[in-house]
Design a protein around this motif. Sequence first.
Motif, PDB file in Angstrom:
ATOM      1  N   GLY A  12       0.812  -1.228   0.000  1.00  0.00           N
ATOM      2  CA  GLY A  12       0.000   0.000   0.000  1.00  0.00           C
ATOM      3  C   GLY A  12       0.838   1.268   0.000  1.00  0.00           C
ATOM      4  N   THR A  13       0.154   2.386   0.163  1.00  0.00           N
ATOM      5  CA  THR A  13       0.804   3.698   0.103  1.00  0.00           C
ATOM      6  C   THR A  13       1.944   3.797   1.121  1.00  0.00           C
ATOM      7  N   ILE A  14       1.678   3.393   2.348  1.00  0.00           N
ATOM      8  CA  ILE A  14       2.703   3.478   3.389  1.00  0.00           C
ATOM      9  C   ILE A  14       3.665   2.298   3.269  1.00  0.00           C
ATOM     10  N   ARG A  34      -3.863  -8.983  -0.145  1.00  0.00           N
ATOM     11  CA  ARG A  34      -4.846  -9.846  -0.813  1.00  0.00           C
ATOM     12  C   ARG A  34      -4.481 -10.088  -2.274  1.00  0.00           C
ATOM     13  N   HIS A  35      -3.867  -9.095  -2.895  1.00  0.00           N
ATOM     14  CA  HIS A  35      -3.620  -9.199  -4.338  1.00  0.00           C
ATOM     15  C   HIS A  35      -2.168  -9.486  -4.694  1.00  0.00           C
ATOM     16  N   GLY A  36      -1.294  -9.445  -3.703  1.00  0.00           N
ATOM     17  CA  GLY A  36       0.109  -9.759  -3.956  1.00  0.00           C
ATOM     18  C   GLY A  36       0.849  -8.644  -4.675  1.00  0.00           C
ATOM     19  N   THR A  50      -6.349 -10.297   6.091  1.00  0.00           N
ATOM     20  CA  THR A  50      -6.387 -10.104   7.549  1.00  0.00           C
ATOM     21  C   THR A  50      -7.825 -10.025   8.055  1.00  0.00           C
ATOM     22  N   ARG A  51      -8.723  -9.509   7.227  1.00  0.00           N
ATOM     23  CA  ARG A  51     -10.115  -9.361   7.684  1.00  0.00           C
ATOM     24  C   ARG A  51     -10.827 -10.707   7.741  1.00  0.00           C
ATOM     25  N   ARG A  52     -10.460 -11.586   6.803  1.00  0.00           N
ATOM     26  CA  ARG A  52     -11.070 -12.919   6.800  1.00  0.00           C
ATOM     27  C   ARG A  52     -10.258 -13.907   7.626  1.00  0.00           C
ATOM     28  N   GLY A  75     -13.619  -2.766   9.079  1.00  0.00           N
ATOM     29  CA  GLY A  75     -13.176  -4.074   9.555  1.00  0.00           C
ATOM     30  C   GLY A  75     -11.765  -4.131  10.110  1.00  0.00           C
ATOM     31  N   ASP A  76     -11.150  -2.982  10.414  1.00  0.00           N
ATOM     32  CA  ASP A  76      -9.788  -3.044  10.960  1.00  0.00           C
ATOM     33  C   ASP A  76      -9.760  -3.663  12.356  1.00  0.00           C
ATOM     34  N   ASP A  77     -10.886  -3.609  13.064  1.00  0.00           N
ATOM     35  CA  ASP A  77     -10.967  -4.265  14.374  1.00  0.00           C
ATOM     36  C   ASP A  77     -10.996  -5.783  14.209  1.00  0.00           C
ATOM     37  N   ALA A 133      -0.852   7.894  13.362  1.00  0.00           N
ATOM     38  CA  ALA A 133      -0.394   8.871  12.367  1.00  0.00           C
ATOM     39  C   ALA A 133      -1.561   9.745  11.938  1.00  0.00           C
ATOM     40  N   ALA A 134      -1.249  10.979  11.575  1.00  0.00           N
ATOM     41  CA  ALA A 134      -2.261  11.866  10.986  1.00  0.00           C
ATOM     42  C   ALA A 134      -2.447  11.496   9.510  1.00  0.00           C
ATOM     43  N   GLN A 135      -3.286  12.236   8.807  1.00  0.00           N
ATOM     44  CA  GLN A 135      -3.578  11.930   7.411  1.00  0.00           C
ATOM     45  C   GLN A 135      -2.362  12.287   6.540  1.00  0.00           C
TER      46      GLN A 135
HETATM   47  N1  LIG Z   1      -2.968   6.939   4.573  1.00  0.00           N
HETATM   48  C1  LIG Z   1      -3.175   7.643   5.691  1.00  0.00           C
HETATM   49  O1  LIG Z   1      -3.325   8.884   5.675  1.00  0.00           O
HETATM   50  C2  LIG Z   1      -3.201   6.923   7.031  1.00  0.00           C
HETATM   51  C3  LIG Z   1      -3.155   7.668   8.216  1.00  0.00           C
HETATM   52  C4  LIG Z   1      -3.177   6.983   9.435  1.00  0.00           C
HETATM   53  C5  LIG Z   1      -3.256   5.599   9.452  1.00  0.00           C
HETATM   54  N2  LIG Z   1      -3.320   4.919   8.279  1.00  0.00           N
HETATM   55  C6  LIG Z   1      -3.400   3.453   8.303  1.00  0.00           C
HETATM   56  O2  LIG Z   1      -2.205   2.941   7.719  1.00  0.00           O
HETATM   57  C7  LIG Z   1      -2.488   1.693   7.088  1.00  0.00           C
HETATM   58  C8  LIG Z   1      -1.962   1.710   5.676  1.00  0.00           C
HETATM   59  O3  LIG Z   1      -2.550   2.811   5.007  1.00  0.00           O
HETATM   60  P1  LIG Z   1      -2.270   3.051   3.451  1.00  0.00           P
HETATM   61  O4  LIG Z   1      -2.611   4.478   3.196  1.00  0.00           O
HETATM   62  O5  LIG Z   1      -0.943   2.536   3.075  1.00  0.00           O
HETATM   63  O6  LIG Z   1      -3.413   2.136   2.837  1.00  0.00           O
HETATM   64  P2  LIG Z   1      -3.559   1.629   1.333  1.00  0.00           P
HETATM   65  O7  LIG Z   1      -2.710   2.432   0.417  1.00  0.00           O
HETATM   66  O8  LIG Z   1      -5.018   1.546   1.079  1.00  0.00           O
HETATM   67  O9  LIG Z   1      -2.945   0.158   1.369  1.00  0.00           O
HETATM   68  C9  LIG Z   1      -3.581  -0.860   2.099  1.00  0.00           C
HETATM   69  C10 LIG Z   1      -2.703  -2.090   2.076  1.00  0.00           C
HETATM   70  O10 LIG Z   1      -3.310  -3.099   2.842  1.00  0.00           O
HETATM   71  C11 LIG Z   1      -3.616  -4.218   2.004  1.00  0.00           C
HETATM   72  N3  LIG Z   1      -4.895  -4.739   2.503  1.00  0.00           N
HETATM   73  C12 LIG Z   1      -6.072  -4.073   2.621  1.00  0.00           C
HETATM   74  N4  LIG Z   1      -7.017  -4.862   3.150  1.00  0.00           N
HETATM   75  C13 LIG Z   1      -6.403  -6.057   3.381  1.00  0.00           C
HETATM   76  C14 LIG Z   1      -6.853  -7.295   3.928  1.00  0.00           C
HETATM   77  N5  LIG Z   1      -8.126  -7.469   4.339  1.00  0.00           N
HETATM   78  N6  LIG Z   1      -5.977  -8.311   4.025  1.00  0.00           N
HETATM   79  C15 LIG Z   1      -4.698  -8.154   3.621  1.00  0.00           C
HETATM   80  N7  LIG Z   1      -4.211  -7.016   3.099  1.00  0.00           N
HETATM   81  C16 LIG Z   1      -5.068  -5.982   2.979  1.00  0.00           C
HETATM   82  C17 LIG Z   1      -3.653  -3.666   0.598  1.00  0.00           C
HETATM   83  O11 LIG Z   1      -3.365  -4.622  -0.398  1.00  0.00           O
HETATM   84  P3  LIG Z   1      -4.550  -5.486  -1.092  1.00  0.00           P
HETATM   85  O12 LIG Z   1      -5.607  -4.507  -1.507  1.00  0.00           O
HETATM   86  O13 LIG Z   1      -3.865  -6.200  -2.220  1.00  0.00           O
HETATM   87  O14 LIG Z   1      -5.024  -6.413  -0.041  1.00  0.00           O
HETATM   88  C18 LIG Z   1      -2.504  -2.669   0.688  1.00  0.00           C
HETATM   89  O15 LIG Z   1      -1.269  -3.344   0.635  1.00  0.00           O
HETATM   90  C19 LIG Z   1      -3.998   1.489   7.205  1.00  0.00           C
HETATM   91  O16 LIG Z   1      -4.260   0.651   8.309  1.00  0.00           O
HETATM   92  C20 LIG Z   1      -4.521   2.885   7.472  1.00  0.00           C
HETATM   93  O17 LIG Z   1      -5.734   2.871   8.168  1.00  0.00           O
HETATM   94  C21 LIG Z   1      -3.272   5.537   7.064  1.00  0.00           C
END
Ligand SMILES: NC(=O)c1ccc[n+]([C@@H]2O[C@H](COP(=O)([O-])OP(=O)(O)OC[C@H]3O[C@@H](n4cnc5c(N)ncnc54)[C@H](OP(=O)(O)O)[C@@H]3O)[C@@H](O)[C@H]2O)c1
Length: 273
Positions: A12-14, A34-36, A50-52, A75-77, A133-135
Amino acid sequence: MTEPLLVTGGTGTIGRRVVPLLRGAGRDVRVLSRHGGADSAGVVNVIGDTRRGAGLDAAFEGTATVLHLAGGPKGDDVAARHVVDAALRAGTRHLVLISVTGAGEVPIGYVRAKDEAERIVRDSGVPFTILRAAQLHELLLPVAVKLSAMRLVPHYVRLEPVDGAAVAARLAELTLGAPAGRVADIVGPETLTFAELVAQYDAARGQRRRRIGIPVPGSLGRAYRDGANLARGSVDRAGGTWREFVTRAVTAEVALPHARSIVQPPPSGAAPF
Ligand SMILES: NC(=O)c1ccc[n+]([C@@H]2O[C@H](COP(=O)([O-])OP(=O)(O)OC[C@H]3O[C@@H](n4cnc5c(N)ncnc54)[C@H](OP(=O)(O)O)[C@@H]3O)[C@@H](O)[C@H]2O)c1
Protein backbone atom coordinates in the motif's frame (compact mmCIF):
# COMPACT_ATOMS: atom_id res chain seq x y z
CA MET A 1 20.60 -15.30 8.35
CA THR A 2 17.83 -13.63 10.38
CA GLU A 3 14.17 -14.43 10.08
CA PRO A 4 12.14 -12.19 7.75
CA LEU A 5 10.02 -9.32 8.99
CA LEU A 6 6.35 -9.65 8.06
CA VAL A 7 4.63 -6.51 6.75
CA THR A 8 0.88 -6.78 6.24
CA GLY A 9 -0.31 -4.25 3.68
CA GLY A 10 3.25 -3.81 2.46
CA THR A 11 2.02 -3.07 -1.07
CA GLY A 12 0.00 0.00 0.00
CA THR A 13 0.80 3.70 0.10
CA ILE A 14 2.70 3.48 3.39
CA GLY A 15 3.93 -0.09 3.02
CA ARG A 16 5.61 0.63 -0.31
CA ARG A 17 7.72 3.24 1.47
CA VAL A 18 8.52 1.15 4.55
CA VAL A 19 9.60 -2.09 2.86
CA PRO A 20 12.67 -0.57 1.11
CA LEU A 21 13.75 0.99 4.42
CA LEU A 22 13.61 -2.41 6.12
CA ARG A 23 15.56 -3.89 3.22
CA GLY A 24 18.05 -1.05 3.52
CA ALA A 25 18.59 -2.12 7.13
CA GLY A 26 19.60 -5.53 5.80
CA ARG A 27 16.38 -7.37 6.70
CA ASP A 28 14.45 -9.79 4.53
CA VAL A 29 10.79 -8.89 4.24
CA ARG A 30 7.65 -10.95 3.69
CA VAL A 31 4.73 -8.86 2.45
CA LEU A 32 1.15 -9.98 2.97
CA SER A 33 -1.73 -8.57 0.93
CA ARG A 34 -4.85 -9.85 -0.81
CA HIS A 35 -3.62 -9.20 -4.34
CA GLY A 36 0.11 -9.76 -3.96
CA GLY A 37 2.94 -7.91 -5.62
CA ALA A 38 6.19 -8.43 -7.48
CA ASP A 39 8.97 -10.14 -5.52
CA SER A 40 12.39 -8.53 -5.53
CA ALA A 41 15.72 -9.23 -3.83
CA GLY A 42 14.91 -9.98 -0.19
CA VAL A 43 11.18 -9.27 -0.61
CA VAL A 44 8.68 -12.13 -0.92
CA ASN A 45 4.97 -11.52 -1.40
CA VAL A 46 2.35 -13.83 0.08
CA ILE A 47 -1.41 -13.77 -0.33
CA GLY A 48 -3.68 -13.48 2.68
CA ASP A 49 -6.62 -11.58 4.06
CA THR A 50 -6.39 -10.10 7.55
CA ARG A 51 -10.12 -9.36 7.68
CA ARG A 52 -11.07 -12.92 6.80
CA GLY A 53 -8.18 -14.43 8.73
CA ALA A 54 -7.03 -16.30 5.63
CA GLY A 55 -3.42 -17.24 4.94
CA LEU A 56 -2.13 -15.78 8.19
CA ASP A 57 -0.52 -18.83 9.79
CA ALA A 58 1.62 -19.47 6.71
CA ALA A 59 2.55 -15.79 6.53
CA PHE A 60 3.51 -15.60 10.23
CA GLU A 61 5.54 -18.82 10.21
CA GLY A 62 9.21 -18.20 10.93
CA THR A 63 8.78 -14.49 11.63
CA ALA A 64 9.31 -12.80 14.99
CA THR A 65 8.30 -9.22 14.14
CA VAL A 66 5.13 -8.14 12.35
CA LEU A 67 4.31 -4.66 11.09
CA HIS A 68 0.54 -4.60 10.64
CA LEU A 69 -0.41 -1.96 8.09
CA ALA A 70 -3.17 -3.74 6.14
CA GLY A 71 -6.33 -1.76 6.58
CA GLY A 72 -9.30 -0.22 4.91
CA PRO A 73 -12.48 1.74 5.49
CA LYS A 74 -14.12 -1.15 7.34
CA GLY A 75 -13.18 -4.07 9.56
CA ASP A 76 -9.79 -3.04 10.96
CA ASP A 77 -10.97 -4.27 14.37
CA VAL A 78 -11.87 -7.70 13.00
CA ALA A 79 -8.54 -7.82 11.17
CA ALA A 80 -6.66 -6.93 14.36
CA ARG A 81 -8.30 -9.85 16.18
CA HIS A 82 -7.18 -12.24 13.41
CA VAL A 83 -3.68 -10.79 13.40
CA VAL A 84 -3.36 -11.05 17.18
CA ASP A 85 -4.62 -14.65 17.17
CA ALA A 86 -2.10 -15.56 14.47
CA ALA A 87 0.64 -13.76 16.43
CA LEU A 88 -0.20 -15.75 19.56
CA ARG A 89 -0.11 -19.02 17.63
CA ALA A 90 3.20 -18.08 15.99
CA GLY A 91 4.85 -16.74 19.16
CA THR A 92 5.37 -13.28 17.62
CA ARG A 93 7.78 -11.27 19.76
CA HIS A 94 6.91 -7.78 18.45
CA LEU A 95 3.70 -6.57 16.79
CA VAL A 96 3.75 -3.02 15.41
CA LEU A 97 0.35 -1.48 14.68
CA ILE A 98 -0.39 1.70 12.77
CA SER A 99 -3.40 3.64 14.00
CA VAL A 100 -4.80 7.09 13.42
CA THR A 101 -4.74 10.30 15.45
CA GLY A 102 -7.94 10.82 17.40
CA ALA A 103 -8.70 7.08 17.55
CA GLY A 104 -11.60 6.64 19.96
CA GLU A 105 -12.53 10.33 19.85
CA VAL A 106 -14.15 10.78 16.43
CA PRO A 107 -17.58 9.18 15.81
CA ILE A 108 -16.74 7.56 12.47
CA GLY A 109 -16.74 3.79 11.96
CA TYR A 110 -13.20 3.77 10.54
CA VAL A 111 -11.79 5.62 13.56
CA ARG A 112 -13.79 3.55 16.06
CA ALA A 113 -12.41 0.38 14.48
CA LYS A 114 -8.88 1.73 14.83
CA ASP A 115 -9.52 2.37 18.52
CA GLU A 116 -10.81 -1.16 18.97
CA ALA A 117 -7.82 -2.55 17.02
CA GLU A 118 -5.51 -0.71 19.44
CA ARG A 119 -7.36 -2.24 22.41
CA ILE A 120 -7.16 -5.75 20.95
CA VAL A 121 -3.40 -5.41 20.45
CA ARG A 122 -2.85 -3.78 23.88
CA ASP A 123 -4.75 -6.55 25.67
CA SER A 124 -3.33 -9.41 23.62
CA GLY A 125 -0.23 -10.22 25.63
CA VAL A 126 1.85 -9.90 22.44
CA PRO A 127 4.66 -7.35 22.95
CA PHE A 128 3.59 -4.37 20.85
CA THR A 129 4.22 -0.88 19.55
CA ILE A 130 1.37 1.39 18.44
CA LEU A 131 1.93 4.49 16.30
CA ARG A 132 -0.93 6.85 15.56
CA ALA A 133 -0.39 8.87 12.37
CA ALA A 134 -2.26 11.87 10.99
CA GLN A 135 -3.58 11.93 7.41
CA LEU A 136 -0.88 11.55 4.78
CA HIS A 137 -0.38 14.22 2.12
CA GLU A 138 -1.09 11.55 -0.51
CA LEU A 139 -4.45 10.77 1.08
CA LEU A 140 -5.53 14.42 1.27
CA LEU A 141 -4.47 15.46 -2.21
CA PRO A 142 -7.45 13.86 -4.00
CA VAL A 143 -9.75 15.48 -1.42
CA ALA A 144 -8.17 18.89 -1.99
CA VAL A 145 -8.47 18.42 -5.75
CA LYS A 146 -12.19 17.69 -5.43
CA LEU A 147 -12.87 20.53 -3.01
CA SER A 148 -10.87 22.91 -5.17
CA ALA A 149 -13.40 22.38 -7.94
CA MET A 150 -16.25 23.42 -5.58
CA ARG A 151 -17.23 26.71 -3.96
CA LEU A 152 -17.76 24.96 -0.59
CA VAL A 153 -15.37 23.72 2.06
CA PRO A 154 -16.04 22.00 5.43
CA HIS A 155 -15.91 24.53 8.24
CA TYR A 156 -14.06 24.09 11.55
CA VAL A 157 -12.23 20.94 10.43
CA ARG A 158 -8.53 21.06 11.25
CA LEU A 159 -5.96 18.53 10.10
CA GLU A 160 -2.25 17.89 10.63
CA PRO A 161 -1.21 16.56 7.21
CA VAL A 162 1.96 14.52 7.32
CA ASP A 163 4.58 13.48 4.82
CA GLY A 164 4.39 9.76 3.97
CA ALA A 165 8.18 9.50 3.97
CA ALA A 166 8.34 10.68 7.59
CA VAL A 167 5.70 8.16 8.67
CA ALA A 168 7.48 5.36 6.82
CA ALA A 169 10.82 6.26 8.41
CA ARG A 170 9.29 6.22 11.88
CA LEU A 171 7.55 2.89 11.25
CA ALA A 172 10.79 1.33 10.00
CA GLU A 173 12.63 2.57 13.08
CA LEU A 174 9.93 1.19 15.38
CA THR A 175 9.79 -2.15 13.55
CA LEU A 176 13.54 -2.58 13.85
CA GLY A 177 13.46 -1.61 17.53
CA ALA A 178 12.09 -3.22 20.68
CA PRO A 179 8.38 -3.18 21.66
CA ALA A 180 7.67 0.32 22.97
CA GLY A 181 3.92 0.37 23.73
CA ARG A 182 1.99 3.41 22.51
CA VAL A 183 4.54 5.92 21.19
CA ALA A 184 4.19 9.63 20.35
CA ASP A 185 1.70 10.35 17.55
CA ILE A 186 3.29 11.39 14.27
CA VAL A 187 1.82 14.43 12.50
CA GLY A 188 3.01 17.08 10.08
CA PRO A 189 4.63 20.38 11.13
CA GLU A 190 1.42 22.45 10.80
CA THR A 191 -2.23 22.32 11.80
CA LEU A 192 -4.36 23.58 8.89
CA THR A 193 -8.06 24.12 8.39
CA PHE A 194 -9.60 22.49 5.35
CA ALA A 195 -10.00 25.97 3.87
CA GLU A 196 -6.25 26.60 4.27
CA LEU A 197 -5.46 23.19 2.85
CA VAL A 198 -7.48 23.85 -0.29
CA ALA A 199 -6.25 27.46 -0.56
CA GLN A 200 -2.64 26.27 -0.51
CA TYR A 201 -3.44 23.74 -3.23
CA ASP A 202 -5.10 26.49 -5.27
CA ALA A 203 -2.12 28.80 -4.71
CA ALA A 204 0.27 26.09 -5.91
CA ARG A 205 -1.76 26.08 -9.14
CA GLY A 206 -1.66 29.86 -9.35
CA GLN A 207 -5.33 30.22 -8.39
CA ARG A 208 -7.23 32.07 -5.68
CA ARG A 209 -10.93 31.47 -4.94
CA ARG A 210 -13.42 32.52 -2.30
CA ARG A 211 -15.28 29.62 -0.69
CA ILE A 212 -18.23 29.22 1.62
CA GLY A 213 -17.61 27.24 4.81
CA ILE A 214 -20.18 24.49 5.42
CA PRO A 215 -20.35 23.26 9.04
CA VAL A 216 -20.18 19.51 9.56
CA PRO A 217 -23.45 18.62 11.37
CA GLY A 218 -24.12 16.65 14.54
CA SER A 219 -21.73 14.84 16.84
CA LEU A 220 -19.14 14.57 14.09
CA GLY A 221 -19.15 18.33 13.66
CA ARG A 222 -18.76 18.81 17.43
CA ALA A 223 -15.85 16.37 17.48
CA TYR A 224 -14.08 18.25 14.70
CA ARG A 225 -14.76 21.64 16.30
CA ASP A 226 -13.21 20.28 19.52
CA GLY A 227 -10.18 19.05 17.58
CA ALA A 228 -10.88 15.45 18.61
CA ASN A 229 -9.15 14.21 15.45
CA LEU A 230 -5.88 15.98 16.29
CA ALA A 231 -2.87 14.42 18.00
CA ARG A 232 -2.71 14.81 21.75
CA GLY A 233 -0.20 14.10 24.46
CA SER A 234 3.25 13.32 23.20
CA VAL A 235 3.50 14.41 19.55
CA ASP A 236 6.24 14.11 16.94
CA ARG A 237 5.88 16.88 14.30
CA ALA A 238 7.85 15.51 11.40
CA GLY A 239 8.50 15.92 7.69
CA GLY A 240 7.75 18.60 5.15
CA THR A 241 4.71 20.85 4.91
CA TRP A 242 1.55 20.43 2.89
CA ARG A 243 2.48 23.55 0.89
CA GLU A 244 5.78 21.96 -0.14
CA PHE A 245 3.99 18.74 -1.08
CA VAL A 246 1.29 20.36 -3.23
CA THR A 247 3.87 22.56 -4.93
CA ARG A 248 5.75 19.41 -5.96
CA ALA A 249 2.48 17.63 -6.80
CA VAL A 250 1.27 20.26 -9.26
CA THR A 251 4.62 20.25 -11.00
CA ALA A 252 4.25 16.45 -11.28
CA GLU A 253 7.30 15.73 -9.14
CA VAL A 254 5.19 13.59 -6.82
CA ALA A 255 4.24 10.13 -8.01
CA LEU A 256 0.61 9.72 -7.05
CA PRO A 257 -0.10 6.14 -6.01
CA HIS A 258 -3.82 6.77 -6.08
CA ALA A 259 -4.09 9.25 -8.92
CA ARG A 260 -7.28 7.47 -10.01
CA SER A 261 -9.01 8.62 -6.83
CA ILE A 262 -8.53 12.27 -7.88
CA VAL A 263 -11.36 11.81 -10.33
CA GLN A 264 -13.29 9.06 -8.58
CA PRO A 265 -14.95 9.10 -5.17
CA PRO A 266 -13.45 6.95 -2.40
CA PRO A 267 -15.07 3.54 -1.78
CA SER A 268 -18.42 3.87 -0.02
CA GLY A 269 -18.00 3.96 3.73
CA ALA A 270 -14.51 5.38 3.41
CA ALA A 271 -13.97 8.16 5.89
CA PRO A 272 -10.32 9.06 5.80
CA PHE A 273 -10.51 12.03 8.20
N1 LIG B 1 -2.97 6.94 4.57
C1 LIG B 1 -3.17 7.64 5.69
O1 LIG B 1 -3.32 8.88 5.67
C2 LIG B 1 -3.20 6.92 7.03
C3 LIG B 1 -3.16 7.67 8.22
C4 LIG B 1 -3.18 6.98 9.43
C5 LIG B 1 -3.26 5.60 9.45
N2 LIG B 1 -3.32 4.92 8.28
C6 LIG B 1 -3.40 3.45 8.30
O2 LIG B 1 -2.21 2.94 7.72
C7 LIG B 1 -2.49 1.69 7.09
C8 LIG B 1 -1.96 1.71 5.68
O3 LIG B 1 -2.55 2.81 5.01
P1 LIG B 1 -2.27 3.05 3.45
O4 LIG B 1 -2.61 4.48 3.20
O5 LIG B 1 -0.94 2.54 3.07
O6 LIG B 1 -3.41 2.14 2.84
P2 LIG B 1 -3.56 1.63 1.33
O7 LIG B 1 -2.71 2.43 0.42
O8 LIG B 1 -5.02 1.55 1.08
O9 LIG B 1 -2.95 0.16 1.37
C9 LIG B 1 -3.58 -0.86 2.10
C10 LIG B 1 -2.70 -2.09 2.08
O10 LIG B 1 -3.31 -3.10 2.84
C11 LIG B 1 -3.62 -4.22 2.00
N3 LIG B 1 -4.90 -4.74 2.50
C12 LIG B 1 -6.07 -4.07 2.62
N4 LIG B 1 -7.02 -4.86 3.15
C13 LIG B 1 -6.40 -6.06 3.38
C14 LIG B 1 -6.85 -7.30 3.93
N5 LIG B 1 -8.13 -7.47 4.34
N6 LIG B 1 -5.98 -8.31 4.02
C15 LIG B 1 -4.70 -8.15 3.62
N7 LIG B 1 -4.21 -7.02 3.10
C16 LIG B 1 -5.07 -5.98 2.98
C17 LIG B 1 -3.65 -3.67 0.60
O11 LIG B 1 -3.37 -4.62 -0.40
P3 LIG B 1 -4.55 -5.49 -1.09
O12 LIG B 1 -5.61 -4.51 -1.51
O13 LIG B 1 -3.86 -6.20 -2.22
O14 LIG B 1 -5.02 -6.41 -0.04
C18 LIG B 1 -2.50 -2.67 0.69
O15 LIG B 1 -1.27 -3.34 0.63
C19 LIG B 1 -4.00 1.49 7.21
O16 LIG B 1 -4.26 0.65 8.31
C20 LIG B 1 -4.52 2.88 7.47
O17 LIG B 1 -5.73 2.87 8.17
C21 LIG B 1 -3.27 5.54 7.06
